[in-house]
Design a protein around this motif. Sequence first.
Motif, PDB file in Angstrom:
ATOM      1  N   ALA A 162       0.828  -1.203   0.000  1.00 23.57           N
ATOM      2  CA  ALA A 162       0.000   0.000   0.000  1.00 23.57           C
ATOM      3  C   ALA A 162       0.864   1.256   0.000  1.00 23.57           C
ATOM      4  O   ALA A 162       0.614   2.204  -0.748  1.00 23.57           O
ATOM      5  CB  ALA A 162      -0.943  -0.007   1.214  1.00 23.57           C
ATOM      6  N   ALA A 163       1.917   1.252   0.825  1.00 25.63           N
ATOM      7  CA  ALA A 163       2.765   2.445   0.950  1.00 25.63           C
ATOM      8  C   ALA A 163       3.489   2.752  -0.356  1.00 25.63           C
ATOM      9  O   ALA A 163       3.595   3.906  -0.766  1.00 25.63           O
ATOM     10  CB  ALA A 163       3.771   2.252   2.084  1.00 25.63           C
ATOM     11  N   ILE A 164       3.997   1.708  -1.027  1.00 23.59           N
ATOM     12  CA  ILE A 164       4.792   1.927  -2.234  1.00 23.59           C
ATOM     13  C   ILE A 164       3.908   2.002  -3.477  1.00 23.59           C
ATOM     14  O   ILE A 164       3.956   2.971  -4.242  1.00 23.59           O
ATOM     15  CB  ILE A 164       5.833   0.792  -2.414  1.00 23.59           C
ATOM     16  CG1 ILE A 164       6.825   0.775  -1.257  1.00 23.59           C
ATOM     17  CG2 ILE A 164       6.561   0.945  -3.745  1.00 23.59           C
ATOM     18  CD1 ILE A 164       7.852   1.857  -1.276  1.00 23.59           C
ATOM     19  N   ALA A 165       3.080   0.982  -3.682  1.00 30.43           N
ATOM     20  CA  ALA A 165       2.351   0.889  -4.951  1.00 30.43           C
ATOM     21  C   ALA A 165       1.192   1.878  -5.008  1.00 30.43           C
ATOM     22  O   ALA A 165       0.937   2.482  -6.041  1.00 30.43           O
ATOM     23  CB  ALA A 165       1.838  -0.539  -5.155  1.00 30.43           C
ATOM     24  N   LEU A 166       0.478   2.051  -3.893  1.00 32.93           N
ATOM     25  CA  LEU A 166      -0.721   2.882  -3.945  1.00 32.93           C
ATOM     26  C   LEU A 166      -0.436   4.325  -3.533  1.00 32.93           C
ATOM     27  O   LEU A 166      -0.948   5.257  -4.132  1.00 32.93           O
ATOM     28  CB  LEU A 166      -1.824   2.283  -3.056  1.00 32.93           C
ATOM     29  CG  LEU A 166      -2.151   0.813  -3.368  1.00 32.93           C
ATOM     30  CD1 LEU A 166      -3.232   0.290  -2.438  1.00 32.93           C
ATOM     31  CD2 LEU A 166      -2.585   0.649  -4.833  1.00 32.93           C
ATOM     32  N   LEU A 167       0.398   4.533  -2.485  1.00 35.90           N
ATOM     33  CA  LEU A 167       0.632   5.896  -1.996  1.00 35.90           C
ATOM     34  C   LEU A 167       1.888   6.529  -2.587  1.00 35.90           C
ATOM     35  O   LEU A 167       2.120   7.724  -2.412  1.00 35.90           O
ATOM     36  CB  LEU A 167       0.729   5.899  -0.465  1.00 35.90           C
ATOM     37  CG  LEU A 167      -0.513   5.361   0.258  1.00 35.90           C
ATOM     38  CD1 LEU A 167      -0.281   5.306   1.763  1.00 35.90           C
ATOM     39  CD2 LEU A 167      -1.735   6.234  -0.054  1.00 35.90           C
ATOM     40  N   ASN A 168       2.716   5.719  -3.288  1.00 36.70           N
ATOM     41  CA  ASN A 168       3.928   6.250  -3.933  1.00 36.70           C
ATOM     42  C   ASN A 168       4.853   6.964  -2.940  1.00 36.70           C
ATOM     43  O   ASN A 168       5.450   7.986  -3.245  1.00 36.70           O
ATOM     44  CB  ASN A 168       3.521   7.198  -5.070  1.00 36.70           C
ATOM     45  CG  ASN A 168       4.628   7.397  -6.088  1.00 36.70           C
ATOM     46  OD1 ASN A 168       5.545   6.577  -6.187  1.00 36.70           O
ATOM     47  ND2 ASN A 168       4.575   8.492  -6.824  1.00 36.70           N
ATOM     48  N   LEU A 169       4.956   6.407  -1.711  1.00 32.31           N
ATOM     49  CA  LEU A 169       5.813   7.018  -0.686  1.00 32.31           C
ATOM     50  C   LEU A 169       7.286   6.732  -0.977  1.00 32.31           C
ATOM     51  O   LEU A 169       7.606   5.728  -1.605  1.00 32.31           O
ATOM     52  CB  LEU A 169       5.457   6.451   0.689  1.00 32.31           C
ATOM     53  CG  LEU A 169       4.083   6.807   1.252  1.00 32.31           C
ATOM     54  CD1 LEU A 169       3.885   6.136   2.612  1.00 32.31           C
ATOM     55  CD2 LEU A 169       3.923   8.310   1.380  1.00 32.31           C
ATOM     56  N   PRO A 170       8.185   7.606  -0.495  1.00 36.44           N
ATOM     57  CA  PRO A 170       9.616   7.338  -0.676  1.00 36.44           C
ATOM     58  C   PRO A 170      10.022   6.025  -0.002  1.00 36.44           C
ATOM     59  O   PRO A 170       9.612   5.745   1.131  1.00 36.44           O
ATOM     60  CB  PRO A 170      10.294   8.527   0.021  1.00 36.44           C
ATOM     61  CG  PRO A 170       9.267   9.608   0.005  1.00 36.44           C
ATOM     62  CD  PRO A 170       7.931   8.917   0.109  1.00 36.44           C
ATOM     63  N   LEU A 171      10.836   5.262  -0.714  1.00 28.79           N
ATOM     64  CA  LEU A 171      11.241   3.940  -0.226  1.00 28.79           C
ATOM     65  C   LEU A 171      11.970   4.015   1.111  1.00 28.79           C
ATOM     66  O   LEU A 171      11.810   3.149   1.967  1.00 28.79           O
ATOM     67  CB  LEU A 171      12.126   3.265  -1.292  1.00 28.79           C
ATOM     68  CG  LEU A 171      12.625   1.858  -0.986  1.00 28.79           C
ATOM     69  CD1 LEU A 171      11.469   0.883  -0.838  1.00 28.79           C
ATOM     70  CD2 LEU A 171      13.563   1.375  -2.078  1.00 28.79           C
ATOM     71  N   LEU A 172      12.791   5.069   1.283  1.00 32.79           N
ATOM     72  CA  LEU A 172      13.568   5.199   2.521  1.00 32.79           C
ATOM     73  C   LEU A 172      12.665   5.202   3.753  1.00 32.79           C
ATOM     74  O   LEU A 172      12.922   4.507   4.730  1.00 32.79           O
ATOM     75  CB  LEU A 172      14.415   6.481   2.461  1.00 32.79           C
ATOM     76  CG  LEU A 172      15.337   6.755   3.650  1.00 32.79           C
ATOM     77  CD1 LEU A 172      16.356   5.642   3.821  1.00 32.79           C
ATOM     78  CD2 LEU A 172      16.066   8.086   3.466  1.00 32.79           C
ATOM     79  N   TRP A 173      11.574   5.972   3.706  1.00 28.64           N
ATOM     80  CA  TRP A 173      10.641   6.012   4.843  1.00 28.64           C
ATOM     81  C   TRP A 173      10.017   4.647   5.071  1.00 28.64           C
ATOM     82  O   TRP A 173       9.886   4.190   6.195  1.00 28.64           O
ATOM     83  CB  TRP A 173       9.491   6.979   4.598  1.00 28.64           C
ATOM     84  CG  TRP A 173       9.853   8.393   4.319  1.00 28.64           C
ATOM     85  CD1 TRP A 173      11.116   8.928   4.235  1.00 28.64           C
ATOM     86  CD2 TRP A 173       8.945   9.466   4.071  1.00 28.64           C
ATOM     87  NE1 TRP A 173      11.021  10.258   3.944  1.00 28.64           N
ATOM     88  CE2 TRP A 173       9.715  10.612   3.836  1.00 28.64           C
ATOM     89  CE3 TRP A 173       7.544   9.540   4.022  1.00 28.64           C
ATOM     90  CZ2 TRP A 173       9.135  11.850   3.562  1.00 28.64           C
ATOM     91  CZ3 TRP A 173       6.960  10.768   3.743  1.00 28.64           C
ATOM     92  CH2 TRP A 173       7.754  11.918   3.521  1.00 28.64           C
ATOM     93  N   VAL A 174       9.599   4.032   3.969  1.00 26.76           N
ATOM     94  CA  VAL A 174       8.879   2.762   4.081  1.00 26.76           C
ATOM     95  C   VAL A 174       9.790   1.694   4.670  1.00 26.76           C
ATOM     96  O   VAL A 174       9.397   0.961   5.585  1.00 26.76           O
ATOM     97  CB  VAL A 174       8.331   2.333   2.694  1.00 26.76           C
ATOM     98  CG1 VAL A 174       7.630   0.985   2.790  1.00 26.76           C
ATOM     99  CG2 VAL A 174       7.375   3.396   2.160  1.00 26.76           C
ATOM    100  N   ILE A 175      11.027   1.641   4.171  1.00 25.94           N
ATOM    101  CA  ILE A 175      11.989   0.661   4.688  1.00 25.94           C
ATOM    102  C   ILE A 175      12.278   0.946   6.157  1.00 25.94           C
ATOM    103  O   ILE A 175      12.313   0.037   6.989  1.00 25.94           O
ATOM    104  CB  ILE A 175      13.300   0.724   3.867  1.00 25.94           C
ATOM    105  CG1 ILE A 175      13.068   0.213   2.451  1.00 25.94           C
ATOM    106  CG2 ILE A 175      14.422  -0.032   4.559  1.00 25.94           C
ATOM    107  CD1 ILE A 175      13.239  -1.255   2.265  1.00 25.94           C
ATOM    108  N   ALA A 176      12.491   2.222   6.487  1.00 31.24           N
ATOM    109  CA  ALA A 176      12.850   2.594   7.861  1.00 31.24           C
ATOM    110  C   ALA A 176      11.737   2.212   8.829  1.00 31.24           C
ATOM    111  O   ALA A 176      11.998   1.892   9.988  1.00 31.24           O
ATOM    112  CB  ALA A 176      13.142   4.092   7.938  1.00 31.24           C
TER     113      ALA A 176
END
Lengths: 191, 176
Positions: A162-176
């Motif tokens: 959801a964070a990456i594919a749907l919300l297009n959030l920066p990967l760094l935040w999502v990974i962190a």
Amino acid sequence: MTDLSLPPAAAPPPAPNLRELFLSFMLVAAMGFAGVLPWARRMIVERRRWLTESEFLDLLALCQFLPGPNVCNLSIAVGARFRGVKGSAAAFLGITFLPFVIVIILGALYEGYGGNPAVTGALLGVSASAAGMILAMAARLAQPLLARRPGKALPVMILVFAAIALLNLPLLWVIAAAIPLSIGISWWRRG
Amino acid sequence: MKGSGQLGALALCFLTVSLLAFGGVNAVIPEMHRQAVDVAQWMTDRQFVSLYALAQAAPGPNVMVVTLIGWHVAGFAGALVATAAMMGPSVALTFVAFRLWSYFRHRPWLEAIQNGLTPVTVGLVSSSAFLLARTSDHGILAYLLTAATAALTYWTGLNPLWVFGAAACLGGFGLL
């Protein structure tokens, strides 16, 4: 096929030198269309017998666990195992040199012919197909997790998707956020 | 100068992506797309997808899409900088980790980390599939092609190269 008749205790071949590392990984790269890993396994385990199947799987586990291109990581680990830093450099240059030159040539051709509708159409076809291949890869990774412990794995998968594919959030935040959370879940409910 | 600014931006972009690529290149396609298309505006959706497909069609590791992005942005220097930035950090980390591998490979916390990383990787890799499908599938036939490739590679383990060849023909004749 004659290999099968050899006694099983045949002495392992001598450790590869720098030239052999470079040339073998170059050959793997040259044959590795749509997936280099199977070719790397064939060369390292079956043809050259540098590693046994279980040694290979052990190194592969390390390379898939670390971030970065898996096959390049594998070339570093295999090179380091036999010849230290120089071995890593030889194997890494072997796996990257030829593909680097080839994609630059393709890139130059694309600049020239990229406007051609047949070319863009063909590339669109390849990427639509590659989307399916990657989906299958995700399914293969997910399958054992979902079979074993769906309650722990599924929420993390869905959140990351959801964070990456749907919300297009920066990967760094999502990974962190996702990695400590996911490791925490698997540590807290281990055993 | 525009050129050197672009080289710095390429380096910065791929240095971070390198260390975030848990699961390899196929885990970070959305991030590369976000950086190259949305943030830096180096290319359009269509160009991104074309470069990705070119890298898939070439022999060698699929990380070469990074080389093509660099080439597109700043020519040969761009290709070198982007490739080195994408490879450098993860390659150095692998070398160090290989040296330490025998010490930590049987620790209980390593298994917890591995078990924790895999669901994250699944989320990332499926996001990559979603992004590629979203940007390259514009008609029912293209969606069918994506679904057919997924089914064939999942259930039969067929070498995707054959499917790519067929897909390129379909697309080349304007059927997608």
